[in-house]
Design an enzyme around this catalytic site. Structure first.
Site, PDB file in Angstrom:
ATOM      1  N   GLU A  40       0.863  -1.190   0.000  1.00  0.00           N
ATOM      2  CA  GLU A  40       0.000   0.000   0.000  1.00  0.00           C
ATOM      3  C   GLU A  40       0.895   1.235   0.000  1.00  0.00           C
ATOM      4  O   GLU A  40       1.827   1.330   0.786  1.00  0.00           O
ATOM      5  CB  GLU A  40      -0.926  -0.026   1.229  1.00  0.00           C
ATOM      6  CG  GLU A  40      -1.606   1.280   1.581  1.00  0.00           C
ATOM      7  CD  GLU A  40      -2.456   1.874   0.450  1.00  0.00           C
ATOM      8  OE1 GLU A  40      -3.290   1.157  -0.133  1.00  0.00           O
ATOM      9  OE2 GLU A  40      -2.254   3.072   0.148  1.00  0.00           O
ATOM     10  N   ARG A 120     -15.837   4.661   5.734  1.00  0.00           N
ATOM     11  CA  ARG A 120     -14.839   3.801   5.078  1.00  0.00           C
ATOM     12  C   ARG A 120     -13.622   3.554   5.980  1.00  0.00           C
ATOM     13  O   ARG A 120     -13.137   2.425   6.096  1.00  0.00           O
ATOM     14  CB  ARG A 120     -14.402   4.453   3.761  1.00  0.00           C
ATOM     15  CG  ARG A 120     -13.351   3.667   2.986  1.00  0.00           C
ATOM     16  CD  ARG A 120     -12.906   4.453   1.760  1.00  0.00           C
ATOM     17  NE  ARG A 120     -11.906   3.757   0.980  1.00  0.00           N
ATOM     18  CZ  ARG A 120     -10.609   3.819   1.209  1.00  0.00           C
ATOM     19  NH1 ARG A 120     -10.137   4.529   2.217  1.00  0.00           N
ATOM     20  NH2 ARG A 120      -9.747   3.162   0.435  1.00  0.00           N
ATOM     21  N   ARG A 189     -20.132  17.610  -1.329  1.00  0.00           N
ATOM     22  CA  ARG A 189     -20.496  16.772  -0.183  1.00  0.00           C
ATOM     23  C   ARG A 189     -20.426  17.606   1.087  1.00  0.00           C
ATOM     24  O   ARG A 189     -19.507  18.382   1.274  1.00  0.00           O
ATOM     25  CB  ARG A 189     -19.542  15.585  -0.057  1.00  0.00           C
ATOM     26  CG  ARG A 189     -19.543  14.732  -1.303  1.00  0.00           C
ATOM     27  CD  ARG A 189     -18.443  13.712  -1.278  1.00  0.00           C
ATOM     28  NE  ARG A 189     -18.900  12.450  -0.719  1.00  0.00           N
ATOM     29  CZ  ARG A 189     -18.131  11.374  -0.644  1.00  0.00           C
ATOM     30  NH1 ARG A 189     -16.885  11.406  -1.023  1.00  0.00           N
ATOM     31  NH2 ARG A 189     -18.616  10.269  -0.138  1.00  0.00           N
ATOM     32  N   ALA A 318     -18.183  -0.426  -4.171  1.00  0.00           N
ATOM     33  CA  ALA A 318     -17.380  -1.188  -3.208  1.00  0.00           C
ATOM     34  C   ALA A 318     -17.952  -2.598  -3.050  1.00  0.00           C
ATOM     35  O   ALA A 318     -17.212  -3.564  -2.855  1.00  0.00           O
ATOM     36  CB  ALA A 318     -17.333  -0.458  -1.867  1.00  0.00           C
TER      37      ALA A 318
HETATM   38  C1  LIG Z   1     -18.761   9.933  -3.887  1.00  0.00           C
HETATM   39  C2  LIG Z   1     -18.674   8.412  -3.862  1.00  0.00           C
HETATM   40  C3  LIG Z   1     -19.579   7.683  -3.108  1.00  0.00           C
HETATM   41  C4  LIG Z   1     -19.549   6.276  -3.094  1.00  0.00           C
HETATM   42  N1  LIG Z   1     -20.458   5.576  -2.370  1.00  0.00           N
HETATM   43  C5  LIG Z   1     -20.462   4.230  -2.395  1.00  0.00           C
HETATM   44  C6  LIG Z   1     -21.403   3.483  -1.639  1.00  0.00           C
HETATM   45  O1  LIG Z   1     -22.247   4.029  -0.943  1.00  0.00           O
HETATM   46  N2  LIG Z   1     -21.355   2.121  -1.717  1.00  0.00           N
HETATM   47  C7  LIG Z   1     -20.431   1.442  -2.478  1.00  0.00           C
HETATM   48  O2  LIG Z   1     -20.456   0.204  -2.533  1.00  0.00           O
HETATM   49  N3  LIG Z   1     -19.503   2.140  -3.197  1.00  0.00           N
HETATM   50  C8  LIG Z   1     -19.497   3.495  -3.176  1.00  0.00           C
HETATM   51  N4  LIG Z   1     -18.560   4.191  -3.871  1.00  0.00           N
HETATM   52  C9  LIG Z   1     -17.536   3.441  -4.630  1.00  0.00           C
HETATM   53  C10 LIG Z   1     -16.434   2.935  -3.705  1.00  0.00           C
HETATM   54  O3  LIG Z   1     -15.920   3.996  -2.940  1.00  0.00           O
HETATM   55  C11 LIG Z   1     -15.318   2.269  -4.515  1.00  0.00           C
HETATM   56  O4  LIG Z   1     -15.877   1.371  -5.459  1.00  0.00           O
HETATM   57  C12 LIG Z   1     -14.370   1.481  -3.617  1.00  0.00           C
HETATM   58  O5  LIG Z   1     -13.948   2.221  -2.511  1.00  0.00           O
HETATM   59  C13 LIG Z   1     -13.157   1.023  -4.418  1.00  0.00           C
HETATM   60  O6  LIG Z   1     -12.302   0.277  -3.589  1.00  0.00           O
HETATM   61  P1  LIG Z   1     -10.900  -0.223  -4.121  1.00  0.00           P
HETATM   62  O7  LIG Z   1     -10.276  -0.954  -2.995  1.00  0.00           O
HETATM   63  O8  LIG Z   1     -11.055  -0.916  -5.427  1.00  0.00           O
HETATM   64  O9  LIG Z   1     -10.094   1.113  -4.450  1.00  0.00           O
HETATM   65  P2  LIG Z   1      -9.604   2.277  -3.455  1.00  0.00           P
HETATM   66  O10 LIG Z   1     -10.512   2.418  -2.301  1.00  0.00           O
HETATM   67  O11 LIG Z   1      -9.369   3.463  -4.313  1.00  0.00           O
HETATM   68  O12 LIG Z   1      -8.229   1.727  -2.901  1.00  0.00           O
HETATM   69  C14 LIG Z   1      -7.079   1.688  -3.694  1.00  0.00           C
HETATM   70  C15 LIG Z   1      -5.868   1.624  -2.778  1.00  0.00           C
HETATM   71  O13 LIG Z   1      -4.701   1.412  -3.570  1.00  0.00           O
HETATM   72  C16 LIG Z   1      -3.669   2.284  -3.154  1.00  0.00           C
HETATM   73  N5  LIG Z   1      -2.811   2.516  -4.327  1.00  0.00           N
HETATM   74  C17 LIG Z   1      -3.131   3.197  -5.455  1.00  0.00           C
HETATM   75  N6  LIG Z   1      -2.111   3.159  -6.323  1.00  0.00           N
HETATM   76  C18 LIG Z   1      -1.117   2.431  -5.734  1.00  0.00           C
HETATM   77  C19 LIG Z   1       0.184   2.015  -6.148  1.00  0.00           C
HETATM   78  N7  LIG Z   1       0.675   2.371  -7.335  1.00  0.00           N
HETATM   79  N8  LIG Z   1       0.937   1.262  -5.292  1.00  0.00           N
HETATM   80  C20 LIG Z   1       0.432   0.906  -4.079  1.00  0.00           C
HETATM   81  N9  LIG Z   1      -0.805   1.271  -3.635  1.00  0.00           N
HETATM   82  C21 LIG Z   1      -1.568   2.011  -4.463  1.00  0.00           C
HETATM   83  C22 LIG Z   1      -4.403   3.538  -2.681  1.00  0.00           C
HETATM   84  O14 LIG Z   1      -3.609   4.290  -1.785  1.00  0.00           O
HETATM   85  C23 LIG Z   1      -5.643   2.928  -2.015  1.00  0.00           C
HETATM   86  O15 LIG Z   1      -5.429   2.637  -0.663  1.00  0.00           O
HETATM   87  C24 LIG Z   1     -18.567   5.594  -3.871  1.00  0.00           C
HETATM   88  C25 LIG Z   1     -17.618   6.328  -4.614  1.00  0.00           C
HETATM   89  C26 LIG Z   1     -17.678   7.724  -4.610  1.00  0.00           C
HETATM   90  C27 LIG Z   1     -16.646   8.483  -5.429  1.00  0.00           C
END
Ligand SMILES: Cc1cc2nc3c(=O)[nH]c(=O)nc-3n(C[C@H](O)[C@H](O)[C@H](O)COP(=O)(O)OP(=O)(O)OC[C@H]3O[C@@H](n4cnc5c(N)ncnc54)[C@H](O)[C@@H]3O)c2cc1C
Length: 430
Positions: A40, A120, A189, A318
């Protein structure tokens, strides 16, 4: 080369990114005896704070991966104050805060504890407790991946979010799907103290989830923090390009939000009036314009937003990450157990497992990105303002997300992998 029986081989999985996707995947794999290292780039798991709601399919997938993930969620989830999610015409109808429903477009029964929200960062804190410290390396920013060929048991899973570096490596830096695009909507927001909100909106409007629909903008409101605050997400249609190439957020003013909602009915304007003077503006990017044609290249695989970033209009992005994790955990477990006695090489087993994952997850996750864009437009009357059509569209789309049968997905995934294995067996025989 066939696998050696006496080696007791163990799969090694490198997970890039410790968001919801990376964390739930790590927990599921560790519990199945698979070696995991999570990288991470931040200095901790929970740097980004935002509200997240989880639909029932997501809760089911949590239980399939590891019931403790579901326990962790319930620990931080805020229970809804009522069992309903209500979509209203906030533009032309004579809104009333006295409980009369002349503006009602659609009412969804959430059921007992359905679609609960959490913070979150709090959820990630709970998930982090389920991941042994030695399995995680913070401050590691992935730049590239080299295929050296010496560790055939190694898989790299890109869980690095919407601007995924692993997606660029899987698809190629020149591929249009390697980058997300602007959905031409942004969101303001804000949080409003509940006493102030009740004064203006009344009890009914502040006790549960409301989606306020109208031309060119829409707003979602729901109680958070044990009912002490009203969370407001005010979406605005934006025909321009997003001006900041590196950042997905910028600062905005209340006046800009007031202007965007100036033609709305009084209650919605009153909500916007309660927002603070300085606001965060969040650009909504997604992978709608250029969906990834595959989530797999060699032993690299994409999961969560790295694979398919959706706009938030279904509140299901998510949840889709957790469905992905349920499928991938099951497949890697099968590879791990097959490795102990299989006549096939590790590369072959992984190739079959990742091809299965691609087939099982691609259509549904692409569809989520599409439908989320569509309902965002529907809420802003970009497809007309007929309430019957709007309610019909919301209904079937939400059901398709919420009622997805995770056990059935796991069964079909297993069947698909086993069929591929048989074909490979046949190929070895002839
Ligand atoms: C306004 C808004 C509201 C939302 N509401 C909802 C909801 O109510 N319910 C729902 O299900 N979803 C919701 N979502 C969608 C949800 O937030 C995302 O789908 C979800 O958090 C994605 O999770 P992830 O782990 O794939 O990515 P992320 O949460 O983006 O995590 C990616 C991680 O990778 C790390 N990273 C990135 N690049 C690198 C790299 N090169 N090397 C090492 N680490 C790296 C980052 O630091 C981060 O910790 C919402 C989104 C938005 C924008």
């Amino acid at each position: 080369m066939p696998f050696m029986l006496d080696e007791q081989p163990t799969l090694n999985v490198a997970i890039v990114g410790g968001g919801i996707a990376g964390a739930v995947l790590a927990i599921g794999l560790i519990n199945r005896g698979i070696n995991v290292k999570l990288y991470e780039r931040a200095r901790d798991f929970s740097e980004v704070g935002a509200g997240l709601g989880f639909t029932p399919n997501a809760e089911w997938a949590m239980k399939v991966i590891d019931p403790l993930i579901h326990v962790a969620f319930k620990k931080v989830a805020v229970q809804n104050s009522t069992d309903w999610f209500t979509w209203i015409d906030s533009y032309t109808a004579n809104e009333a805060t006295d409980g009369s429903n002349d503006e009602l477009i659609y009412n969804m029964y959430l059921g007992e504890r359905g679609f609960e929200g959490c913070h979150r960062a709090q959820f990630l804190d709970e998930l982090a407790k389920l991941i042994p410290r030695q399995c995680v390396e913070f401050r590691k920013n992935l730049r590239t991946i080299e295929e050296r060929g010496e560790d055939q048991k190694m898989v790299v899973v890109g869980c690095d979010g919407i601007r995924s570096r692993v997606r660029q490596l899987v698809l190629g830096e020149d591929h249009p799907a390697a980058y997300p695009g602007y959905s031409h909507k942004y969101a303001f927001r804000g949080l409003i103290p509940m006493e102030k909100a009740v004064e203006v909106l009344g009890e009914k409007r502040t006790a549960s989830r409301f989606m306020h629909l109208g031309q060119g903008a829409h707003a979602l409101t729901f109680p958070v923090a044990g009912g002490t605050l009203l969370n407001v997400v005010a979406f605005v249609n934006d025909p321009e390009e997003w001006p900041h190439s590196e950042k997905l957020t910028s600062t905005g003013t209340k006046q800009e939000a007031v202007n965007a909602f100036k033609h709305f009915a009084p209650t919605t304007r009153a909500i916007i009036d309660l927002l603070p003077e300085k606001l965060d503006r969040w650009a909504i990017f997604d992978t709608f314009d250029n969906p990834a044609p595959t989530y797999v290249k060699g032993r690299m695989v994409l999961m969560g937003d790295a694979a398919h970033a959706s706009s938030p209009h279904h509140g299901a992005g998510a949840g889709m990450c957790i469905e992905d994790a349920a499928a991938l955990v099951g497949l890697l477990q099968m590879v791990q157990s097959e490795m102990q006695h299989s006549k096939h090489t590790m590369s072959d087993l992984l190739r079959l497992a990742l091809a299965t994952y691609d087939q099982v997850r691609l259509d549904r996750s692409h569809w989520l990105v599409e439908t989320s864009r569509y309902v965002g437009e529907l809420y802003e009357w970009q497809h007309g303002s007929d309430p019957v059509k709007i309610s019909r569209e919301i209904d079937w789309r939400a059901r398709k997300i919420w009622a997805y049968n995770i056990e059935e997905m796991s069964r079909l995934t297993k069947e698909n992998f086993t069929r591929r294995l048989w074909k490979l067996d046949e190929a070895l025989l002839y």
